[in-house]
Motif scaffolding. Sequence first.
Motif, PDB file in Angstrom:
ATOM      1  N   PHE A  65      37.920   7.841  41.604  1.00  0.00           N
ATOM      2  CA  PHE A  65      37.027   6.977  40.820  1.00  0.00           C
ATOM      3  C   PHE A  65      35.994   7.780  40.027  1.00  0.00           C
ATOM      4  O   PHE A  65      35.387   7.260  39.105  1.00  0.00           O
ATOM      5  CB  PHE A  65      36.262   5.992  41.729  1.00  0.00           C
ATOM      6  CG  PHE A  65      37.150   4.987  42.416  1.00  0.00           C
ATOM      7  CD1 PHE A  65      38.454   4.786  41.998  1.00  0.00           C
ATOM      8  CD2 PHE A  65      36.675   4.234  43.475  1.00  0.00           C
ATOM      9  CE1 PHE A  65      39.275   3.855  42.629  1.00  0.00           C
ATOM     10  CE2 PHE A  65      37.476   3.299  44.104  1.00  0.00           C
ATOM     11  CZ  PHE A  65      38.779   3.113  43.695  1.00  0.00           C
ATOM     12  N   ASP A 102      34.540   1.418  48.619  1.00  0.00           N
ATOM     13  CA  ASP A 102      35.848   1.390  47.962  1.00  0.00           C
ATOM     14  C   ASP A 102      36.132   2.797  47.450  1.00  0.00           C
ATOM     15  O   ASP A 102      35.329   3.351  46.700  1.00  0.00           O
ATOM     16  CB  ASP A 102      35.780   0.383  46.808  1.00  0.00           C
ATOM     17  CG  ASP A 102      37.129   0.089  46.172  1.00  0.00           C
ATOM     18  OD1 ASP A 102      38.109   0.804  46.478  1.00  0.00           O
ATOM     19  OD2 ASP A 102      37.190  -0.853  45.357  1.00  0.00           O
ATOM     20  N   ASP A 113      44.273   3.899  47.259  1.00  0.00           N
ATOM     21  CA  ASP A 113      43.058   3.117  46.991  1.00  0.00           C
ATOM     22  C   ASP A 113      42.852   2.162  48.162  1.00  0.00           C
ATOM     23  O   ASP A 113      43.786   1.451  48.552  1.00  0.00           O
ATOM     24  CB  ASP A 113      43.302   2.348  45.682  1.00  0.00           C
ATOM     25  CG  ASP A 113      42.106   1.571  45.170  1.00  0.00           C
ATOM     26  OD1 ASP A 113      41.005   1.709  45.732  1.00  0.00           O
ATOM     27  OD2 ASP A 113      42.283   0.827  44.187  1.00  0.00           O
ATOM     28  N   SER A 114      41.651   2.169  48.738  1.00  0.00           N
ATOM     29  CA  SER A 114      41.393   1.295  49.881  1.00  0.00           C
ATOM     30  C   SER A 114      39.907   0.966  49.941  1.00  0.00           C
ATOM     31  O   SER A 114      39.076   1.751  49.470  1.00  0.00           O
ATOM     32  CB  SER A 114      41.835   1.991  51.178  1.00  0.00           C
ATOM     33  OG  SER A 114      41.640   1.171  52.308  1.00  0.00           O
ATOM     34  N   GLU A 209      43.766  -6.495  47.341  1.00  0.00           N
ATOM     35  CA  GLU A 209      42.330  -6.447  47.627  1.00  0.00           C
ATOM     36  C   GLU A 209      41.625  -7.789  47.447  1.00  0.00           C
ATOM     37  O   GLU A 209      40.958  -8.009  46.441  1.00  0.00           O
ATOM     38  CB  GLU A 209      41.648  -5.371  46.786  1.00  0.00           C
ATOM     39  CG  GLU A 209      42.005  -5.319  45.317  1.00  0.00           C
ATOM     40  CD  GLU A 209      41.283  -4.159  44.609  1.00  0.00           C
ATOM     41  OE1 GLU A 209      40.104  -3.902  44.899  1.00  0.00           O
ATOM     42  OE2 GLU A 209      41.906  -3.505  43.764  1.00  0.00           O
ATOM     43  N   GLU A 240      40.710  -3.743  51.161  1.00  0.00           N
ATOM     44  CA  GLU A 240      41.841  -3.336  50.310  1.00  0.00           C
ATOM     45  C   GLU A 240      42.707  -2.315  51.025  1.00  0.00           C
ATOM     46  O   GLU A 240      42.191  -1.412  51.695  1.00  0.00           O
ATOM     47  CB  GLU A 240      41.295  -2.706  49.018  1.00  0.00           C
ATOM     48  CG  GLU A 240      42.371  -2.137  48.098  1.00  0.00           C
ATOM     49  CD  GLU A 240      41.784  -1.509  46.833  1.00  0.00           C
ATOM     50  OE1 GLU A 240      40.623  -1.050  46.870  1.00  0.00           O
ATOM     51  OE2 GLU A 240      42.504  -1.467  45.818  1.00  0.00           O
TER      52      GLU A 240
END
Length: 281
Positions: A65, A102, A113-114, A209, A240
């Motif tokens: 990110f 996130d 991605d979580s 998510e 997510e």
Amino acid sequence: MVGKRRPLIHLKSPDEIDAMERCGRIVAALFAEIEPQVRPGVSTGSLDRFVDDFVRSHDGAVPAFKGLYGFPGSACISINEEVVHGIPSSRRLRAGDVVSIDVGVKQRGWCADSAYTFPVGEIGAEAASLMEVTYQALAAAVAATRPDHHVGDIGAAVVETVRPSGYAIIRDLVGHGIGRAIHEEPQVSNIGRAGFGVPLQAGMVLAIEPMLAVGTDEIRTLSDRWTVTSLDGSLSAHFEHTVAVTETGPRILTGGGIWDGAAMVAGRPDPEGTGATVPQP
Ligand code: MG
Ligand code: MG
């Protein structure tokens, strides 16, 4: 005649899904490491520095990110009424907050991605209930991620799970395909109709998510141009996982293994809000 736009979906081979899972395990391990640090008095900026250091301590891994569309942090950290995209800062967590962290990781060309929502100290009954329902919505959505289903079945599972609670499902924010890029086709709405949308097939990898709020499903973006909050200021939660569709069903790449219900049940938040939300590494 212009037909309906067909999303370009990149299917992943089993080897590629394994590579994504190696990336996903970094995210899962990160959440296990960061959970004890989510305490009253800690700043979101210091949590962000921990995320950055932890991710980069793994060979070739970077926080996906950081700089994505210009985002300044390595994690999105969103407190209480903030739904997503909170910017890490000197703001300190307070007892009773719920904070969503996130994280995206990129390693050797693949992404994972979580997100988890953590309780800060003792939280209220409403906050604990919201977290629990959001988590169960993710569990149901993951269970619906099967090759005999459509993308609409994922959102339908969220709707079914959330309905008895009366909580609002944020409809203007969606999950997404993921692979070499953090955001790929298709979009994964949290409001769906079973049997509708893109047919799911083995090799698809989706970031699923659900985002809920206690009050309205409407959102607004703050003047920092990132932080998205519930329009009415009510509490929000967000969970997510990155999930691969396989012939035998969903495989959670950010939670550690083939979906059989056990991994997410083991990682479920304590409904009393006194315990941890710890994913299985
Ligand atoms: Mg995410
Ligand atoms: Mg995502």
